[in-house]
Structures are given as C-alpha cells and as structure tokens.
Write a protein that holds these residues in place. Sequence first.
Motif, PDB file in Angstrom:
ATOM      1  N   ALA A 166     -52.260 -14.018  18.614  1.00 16.95           N
ATOM      2  CA  ALA A 166     -52.252 -14.241  20.054  1.00 16.95           C
ATOM      3  C   ALA A 166     -51.216 -13.355  20.742  1.00 16.95           C
ATOM      4  O   ALA A 166     -51.488 -12.761  21.802  1.00 16.95           O
ATOM      5  N   ARG A 167     -50.044 -13.236  20.158  1.00 19.22           N
ATOM      6  CA  ARG A 167     -49.007 -12.374  20.741  1.00 19.22           C
ATOM      7  C   ARG A 167     -49.440 -10.917  20.732  1.00 19.22           C
ATOM      8  O   ARG A 167     -49.179 -10.169  21.691  1.00 19.22           O
ATOM      9  N   HIS A 168     -50.115 -10.508  19.654  1.00 19.48           N
ATOM     10  CA  HIS A 168     -50.601  -9.127  19.571  1.00 19.48           C
ATOM     11  C   HIS A 168     -51.616  -8.853  20.689  1.00 19.48           C
ATOM     12  O   HIS A 168     -51.558  -7.803  21.344  1.00 19.48           O
ATOM     13  N   LEU A 169     -52.518  -9.792  20.906  1.00 21.16           N
ATOM     14  CA  LEU A 169     -53.503  -9.641  21.979  1.00 21.16           C
ATOM     15  C   LEU A 169     -52.817  -9.614  23.350  1.00 21.16           C
ATOM     16  O   LEU A 169     -53.215  -8.854  24.244  1.00 21.16           O
ATOM     17  N   ARG A 176     -56.392 -13.901  29.548  1.00 23.19           N
ATOM     18  CA  ARG A 176     -57.300 -15.050  29.564  1.00 23.19           C
ATOM     19  C   ARG A 176     -57.989 -15.125  28.207  1.00 23.19           C
ATOM     20  O   ARG A 176     -58.656 -14.168  27.788  1.00 23.19           O
ATOM     21  N   PHE A 177     -57.836 -16.281  27.539  1.00 22.84           N
ATOM     22  CA  PHE A 177     -58.305 -16.440  26.165  1.00 22.84           C
ATOM     23  C   PHE A 177     -59.348 -17.557  26.084  1.00 22.84           C
ATOM     24  O   PHE A 177     -59.254 -18.561  26.802  1.00 22.84           O
ATOM     25  N   ALA A 178     -60.317 -17.365  25.193  1.00 17.75           N
ATOM     26  CA  ALA A 178     -61.287 -18.423  24.885  1.00 17.75           C
ATOM     27  C   ALA A 178     -61.050 -18.889  23.449  1.00 17.75           C
ATOM     28  O   ALA A 178     -60.828 -18.067  22.551  1.00 17.75           O
ATOM     29  N   LEU A 179     -61.076 -20.187  23.253  1.00 17.26           N
ATOM     30  CA  LEU A 179     -60.922 -20.772  21.924  1.00 17.26           C
ATOM     31  C   LEU A 179     -62.203 -21.499  21.569  1.00 17.26           C
ATOM     32  O   LEU A 179     -62.574 -22.486  22.215  1.00 17.26           O
ATOM     33  N   LEU A 180     -62.906 -21.005  20.561  1.00 14.95           N
ATOM     34  CA  LEU A 180     -64.126 -21.659  20.073  1.00 14.95           C
ATOM     35  C   LEU A 180     -63.726 -22.621  18.969  1.00 14.95           C
ATOM     36  O   LEU A 180     -63.432 -22.213  17.841  1.00 14.95           O
ATOM     37  N   ARG A 181     -63.674 -23.890  19.331  1.00 20.98           N
ATOM     38  CA  ARG A 181     -63.206 -24.901  18.398  1.00 20.98           C
ATOM     39  C   ARG A 181     -64.241 -25.154  17.297  1.00 20.98           C
ATOM     40  O   ARG A 181     -65.439 -24.970  17.493  1.00 20.98           O
ATOM     41  N   GLY A 182     -63.746 -25.592  16.154  1.00 19.03           N
ATOM     42  CA  GLY A 182     -64.614 -25.857  15.017  1.00 19.03           C
ATOM     43  C   GLY A 182     -65.235 -27.237  15.076  1.00 19.03           C
ATOM     44  O   GLY A 182     -65.222 -27.908  16.112  1.00 19.03           O
ATOM     45  N   SER A 198     -50.538 -24.801  21.644  1.00 20.56           N
ATOM     46  CA  SER A 198     -49.086 -24.815  21.796  1.00 20.56           C
ATOM     47  C   SER A 198     -48.564 -23.440  22.190  1.00 20.56           C
ATOM     48  O   SER A 198     -47.622 -23.327  22.984  1.00 20.56           O
ATOM     49  N   TRP A 199     -49.174 -22.379  21.654  1.00 22.87           N
ATOM     50  CA  TRP A 199     -48.765 -21.024  22.035  1.00 22.87           C
ATOM     51  C   TRP A 199     -49.079 -20.763  23.507  1.00 22.87           C
ATOM     52  O   TRP A 199     -48.223 -20.272  24.258  1.00 22.87           O
ATOM     53  N   SER A 200     -50.305 -21.075  23.938  1.00 21.62           N
ATOM     54  CA  SER A 200     -50.704 -20.787  25.318  1.00 21.62           C
ATOM     55  C   SER A 200     -49.884 -21.579  26.321  1.00 21.62           C
ATOM     56  O   SER A 200     -49.637 -21.112  27.445  1.00 21.62           O
ATOM     57  N   ALA A 201     -49.439 -22.775  25.933  1.00 26.39           N
ATOM     58  CA  ALA A 201     -48.641 -23.603  26.840  1.00 26.39           C
ATOM     59  C   ALA A 201     -47.277 -22.983  27.119  1.00 26.39           C
ATOM     60  O   ALA A 201     -46.663 -23.247  28.161  1.00 26.39           O
ATOM     61  N   GLU A 202     -46.801 -22.139  26.201  1.00 24.20           N
ATOM     62  CA  GLU A 202     -45.490 -21.518  26.359  1.00 24.20           C
ATOM     63  C   GLU A 202     -45.572 -20.132  27.001  1.00 24.20           C
ATOM     64  O   GLU A 202     -44.539 -19.549  27.338  1.00 24.20           O
ATOM     65  N   GLU A 203     -46.775 -19.612  27.155  1.00 24.19           N
ATOM     66  CA  GLU A 203     -46.943 -18.256  27.684  1.00 24.19           C
ATOM     67  C   GLU A 203     -47.700 -18.284  29.013  1.00 24.19           C
ATOM     68  O   GLU A 203     -48.359 -19.254  29.356  1.00 24.19           O
ATOM     69  N   SER A 204     -47.593 -17.182  29.719  1.00 27.15           N
ATOM     70  CA  SER A 204     -48.271 -17.083  31.023  1.00 27.15           C
ATOM     71  C   SER A 204     -49.695 -16.584  30.825  1.00 27.15           C
ATOM     72  O   SER A 204     -50.082 -15.515  31.290  1.00 27.15           O
ATOM     73  N   VAL A 205     -50.492 -17.376  30.096  1.00 26.64           N
ATOM     74  CA  VAL A 205     -51.886 -17.024  29.843  1.00 26.64           C
ATOM     75  C   VAL A 205     -52.767 -18.230  30.133  1.00 26.64           C
ATOM     76  O   VAL A 205     -52.294 -19.362  30.200  1.00 26.64           O
ATOM     77  N   GLU A 206     -54.051 -17.972  30.310  1.00 24.57           N
ATOM     78  CA  GLU A 206     -55.033 -19.047  30.513  1.00 24.57           C
ATOM     79  C   GLU A 206     -55.819 -19.245  29.230  1.00 24.57           C
ATOM     80  O   GLU A 206     -56.164 -18.283  28.538  1.00 24.57           O
ATOM     81  N   LEU A 207     -56.121 -20.508  28.931  1.00 31.43           N
ATOM     82  CA  LEU A 207     -56.885 -20.832  27.727  1.00 31.43           C
ATOM     83  C   LEU A 207     -58.090 -21.669  28.105  1.00 31.43           C
ATOM     84  O   LEU A 207     -57.962 -22.725  28.728  1.00 31.43           O
ATOM     85  N   VAL A 208     -59.274 -21.190  27.717  1.00 32.12           N
ATOM     86  CA  VAL A 208     -60.522 -21.915  27.934  1.00 32.12           C
ATOM     87  C   VAL A 208     -61.032 -22.364  26.573  1.00 32.12           C
ATOM     88  O   VAL A 208     -61.178 -21.549  25.659  1.00 32.12           O
ATOM     89  N   GLU A 209     -61.291 -23.657  26.421  1.00 33.55           N
ATOM     90  CA  GLU A 209     -61.783 -24.187  25.145  1.00 33.55           C
ATOM     91  C   GLU A 209     -63.289 -24.428  25.210  1.00 33.55           C
ATOM     92  O   GLU A 209     -63.796 -24.988  26.181  1.00 33.55           O
ATOM     93  N   ILE A 210     -63.961 -23.984  24.160  1.00 32.69           N
ATOM     94  CA  ILE A 210     -65.414 -24.140  24.055  1.00 32.69           C
ATOM     95  C   ILE A 210     -65.710 -24.883  22.755  1.00 32.69           C
ATOM     96  O   ILE A 210     -65.213 -24.536  21.702  1.00 32.69           O
TER      97      ILE A 210
END
Length: 326
Positions: A166-169, A176-182, A198-210
């Motif tokens: 995630a940090r590399h990206l 803006r990130f999408a997380l495809l949950r299992g 937990s990572w996205s909550a500490e960074e200035s990014v958006e997380l969309v869960e699918i």
Amino acid sequence: MKRVTIYSIANELGVSASTVSRAFSRPDLVKPSVREQILRTAQELGYAPNRAARGLATGRTGLYGLMVPDITNPFFPPLVRAVQHASARYDADVVLTDSKGSASAEEDLVRRIRPQVDGLIIASPRLPGTRVKELLRGVPSVVVNRSVRGVPTVVVDNSRALQEAARHLQELGHRRFALLRGPGGSWAAMRRTEAIRSWSAEESVELVEIGPLEARFLDGRASAQEVVASGATAVFAFDDQMAAGVIAGLNDLGEQVPRDRSIVGCDDVLLAQTMTPGLSTITAPFADLGFEAVELLHRLIAGETVKDVTLRGELAIRGTVGPAPN
C-alpha cells in the motif's frame, strides 16, 4: 528368494533389530547417520516396511490426514506437496481429503478419517472455531491458514507485506484504493481486510470495499465493473485468482493494467508468476507452511507440548503495479 526383514538389515549392519525398527517407526530416536545407513541398506536389500505389522506393534498407522477446502484452488496443491515432502522425513504417508468448501462435509470427513490416521492437518476450515476444537478433541491435530483457539496452528501473517504494498502504491501517486474482500467468515480474509483498513485509516487515502467475494476467477472478473465505478486507481484482491479475474474483467472493459489501474494479489501461486504481466502479490511460504505443520503434528503425536507458529509473507512487485494515471 529369502524375504528381507529388519533382522536381515540388523545383521548386515551389526546393529540391533530394535534400532532398525525405530529408524522406520521413530526416526527422531535414531542418530541421523545411523538412520541414513539403515535406510540405504534397506533400499539395497529391497526391504519394504510392513505398515500393518508396524501398526499392531506401535499403535500407529504411519498415516497423516490432510484436509483442504478446495483442491482446485491453486493455493492448496503446493501446500499438499510441502506436507507430503515433510511427512516423508518421518516415513509417513498423507491421506488427502477435499471438503469442497462445505462446513458440514468437514465434520463428516474428520469423523470418517480420524480413526485411520495418527493425526490430522486441517487447512482453512470453514467451521466455527469452537466446533473445530470440539471436532478435533482426542486426536493430534494442527490447523493451517487459520487461528483457532485451543488448537495448534500455523498461519501466515501478510499484514506487514500488504501495508508495504500500500505504501509503495501511495508513493506511485495512488490516492483511492479498492479492496476486494475474500469469502465471508474467512479468517485470512478478515486479517487481510484489517491490515488494509488500519493502514488507510492512518493515511490520507480513500478506501472502497467490495465484497465479500468468493476466492474465484469469475468473482473477480464480475467485480471489474464495480472497481471502475469506484474510481479507485489501485486494487487489492483477496488472492491471486481473484486478481487475475479483475484484470480479465478490466480488459473486457477496454482498460489495461497497470496503465489504467494497478492490481495486487495475495499468495503468489503459480498463476501469479506465469501470467502476463506478472502479478504483483504477497508471497506465501508454502514449503515452510507444510514443514511447520508436519513438525507440530509429529511432536503432538509424540506427546510433546507445542506452540503456534506464525510465518510472514513477502511483497513481490511485478508488472501489474505502476504510477497512478493522470
């Protein structure tokens, strides 16, 4: 032609018959150099240990049970091979069963196989943890790829590697990130979701869960439309199969990876290494998983106390990760 026995081997080497017997039934009690000599001589003489006779003498079958939820999932064949390889060190064979992702089938298979084996290795069980513990009571057992309280476990913690990805990206400009949950109820899916959340909550990014989504190529492919609608430029898929499906679905929609979106999978199965472009993913230490599971089981069968084992996944950056599109 005279039949070769443990006494033939003992006479040949000048050791006791009990030492020869232990080399096959309890190799941990025999000096490695002596055991190697015994095994080499046994092979030269054409000796094959009689499992039925050994079972009557030792109360052991020389069989380890291994249950997986879906042998067609590419995560499990390398694990099966690793368990087989590690079991051979103790002259044990592996009885493989497939529950086909069914919790009720898990119960039935465990009941049927436990009288026939010395111990069980259960990979990624779908049953509730309390039920797993009840079902395995009274038989030496190890759970792989899931933490179950009260049962020895071997797991891979991918949290650090996923957050590294995630940090590399983020450094490549993705915001803006999408997380495809299992699969719902999957221990691994929950752990991977927690790591990204937990990572996205500490960074200035958006997380969309699918999801939740099943760990299948077709589920990943079907989610591509939702990935595009989310506006995410970087995608975390639960596993490599799902990631490959997302890439195929994006291609159907006229997009290219990583030009339009970056994708990261998890596990580093053969598919991830052979597809084009190569899939960026988190490498699972399959050989270590199998080795540690068998080591724990062997010690449990011997009556020893064991501790849970946690392994670490490693980030592998390949061709599906690139700069965020302008």
